[in-house]
Design a protein around this motif. Sequence first.
Motif, short mmCIF file in Angstrom:
data_model
loop_
_atom_site.label_atom_id
_atom_site.label_comp_id
_atom_site.label_asym_id
_atom_site.label_seq_id
_atom_site.Cartn_x
_atom_site.Cartn_y
_atom_site.Cartn_z
N ILE A 1 0.84 -1.21 0.00
CA ILE A 1 0.00 0.00 0.00
C ILE A 1 0.87 1.25 0.00
O ILE A 1 0.57 2.23 -0.69
N GLY A 2 1.98 1.22 0.75
CA GLY A 2 2.87 2.37 0.78
C GLY A 2 3.43 2.70 -0.58
O GLY A 2 3.44 3.87 -1.00
N VAL A 3 3.89 1.66 -1.31
CA VAL A 3 4.46 1.92 -2.63
C VAL A 3 3.40 2.46 -3.58
O VAL A 3 3.66 3.39 -4.36
N ILE A 4 2.17 1.91 -3.49
CA ILE A 4 1.10 2.41 -4.37
C ILE A 4 0.81 3.87 -4.07
O ILE A 4 0.65 4.70 -4.98
N VAL A 5 0.76 4.22 -2.77
CA VAL A 5 0.46 5.60 -2.41
C VAL A 5 1.55 6.54 -2.91
O VAL A 5 1.27 7.61 -3.48
N ILE A 6 2.82 6.13 -2.74
CA ILE A 6 3.91 6.99 -3.23
C ILE A 6 3.83 7.15 -4.74
O ILE A 6 4.02 8.25 -5.28
N ALA A 7 3.50 6.05 -5.45
CA ALA A 7 3.43 6.12 -6.91
C ALA A 7 2.31 7.05 -7.35
O ALA A 7 2.48 7.87 -8.26
N ARG A 8 1.14 6.96 -6.67
CA ARG A 8 0.04 7.84 -7.05
C ARG A 8 0.40 9.30 -6.75
O ARG A 8 0.03 10.21 -7.50
N TYR A 9 1.13 9.52 -5.66
CA TYR A 9 1.52 10.89 -5.34
C TYR A 9 2.48 11.44 -6.39
O TYR A 9 2.34 12.58 -6.84
N LEU A 10 3.48 10.62 -6.80
CA LEU A 10 4.43 11.08 -7.81
C LEU A 10 3.73 11.35 -9.13
O LEU A 10 4.11 12.25 -9.88
N GLU A 11 2.68 10.56 -9.42
CA GLU A 11 1.96 10.75 -10.67
C GLU A 11 1.14 12.03 -10.66
O GLU A 11 0.77 12.55 -11.70
N GLY A 12 0.87 12.56 -9.47
CA GLY A 12 0.11 13.78 -9.38
C GLY A 12 -1.38 13.54 -9.27
O GLY A 12 -2.18 14.44 -9.47
N ALA A 13 -1.78 12.30 -8.95
CA ALA A 13 -3.21 11.98 -8.93
C ALA A 13 -3.77 11.94 -7.53
O ALA A 13 -4.92 11.60 -7.34
#
Lengths: 120, 85, 170
Positions: B72-84
């Motif tokens: 879940i942490g990696v998914i959250v970081i990825a969504r944050y980097l994507e700007g979504a």
Amino acid sequence: MSIMEIIGGTFIIIGSIFLFLGALGIFRMPDIYNRLQAGTKATTLGGMSLILGVGFLEPSWMMKMIIIIIFIAYSNPISSHALARAMYKRKRYPLILSEDKENMDAYSEVNPHEKEEVKS
Amino acid sequence: MTIIITIALSFMVLGFIFSAIRFVKGPTAGDRTVALDTITTIAVAAIVLLAYVFQRFIYVDVALLYAVLGFIGVIVIARYLEGAL
Amino acid sequence: MPTLTFSEKLSRFIVNSVFMMLVWIAFTSSFATHELIVGALTSMIISYLSIRLFTCCTISIFNPVKIFYMIWYLFVFLWALINSNLDVARRVLTPSLPINPGIVKFKTKLTTNYSKMVLANSITLTPGTLTIDIVDDTFYIHWIDVKTTDPEKAFTDIAEQFEKILLKIF
């Protein structure tokens, strides 16, 4: 040593070697997409094999080991895919070594390249 | 059996060190997240192995929870980097 | 989010409940009666609440032919996973790093979202490929050693062995 211990020990050694190779791939590869390639594949098989080995050593734990294995096999590719798409949208374009730079990046038709690379 | 577990744990410590070097060096947030993902998987495997060494079944639950939270942490970081996010 | 008729909802509810019940049994590792009753109630409540989100498959998934193809898919996938790891090991341990990265695309014939997700995950774990994005029916694949940029040939090289089994399952 019983036969189960030999099978379990072999799986554990193979798994730890692949975990090490995945980390080495992350250390050596030149850009983030290649790092994701090495990291995802090697750590997935490494973790699966090591946890299966512990399941062979302790057969009454096998059900929960299978749950962890299924979870790792599902979640690792999803997180690497999310990271790869996020980094492309952040304009960290993939390293391309061959001469034909135009055709090698098919994803640029969805996310067109901009001139300046943004530092992140 | 002790020798096999020692060899396996030393390989995993070496892998942990290489990932930690990549985590410190970067150069971007994405590279650090990849290193974090690898460290999570190595740590899950290590906790399961240590559960066998200490003969405590409850540590396996810790490993499962750590795998879920790391994902879940990696998914959250990825969504944050994507700007979504 | 598709709108479902009542019979579709019912069959998906049954499939979800059965899968959640299997997971519950694996978690508790016991067959005591009270555990089974609590597990059945919990999995039915959760699958009733999440019926619009997890639309994996209808009740026809329990067809024996499909189960046979699923087991066959598992073996094909495991063989590809082992191959891809040997490939990664070879590339990482070679001092000169033999890579030629690039992004290719191809089109798939699969229609449902769930089957596309399974195909994307399988592609990520097979030799030298990583799914970056899926736009409708086009897959964008990062390939560590690009052999061809033509979509048809890339499809034959990367995804054909998985897709022909998945088309029979879903």
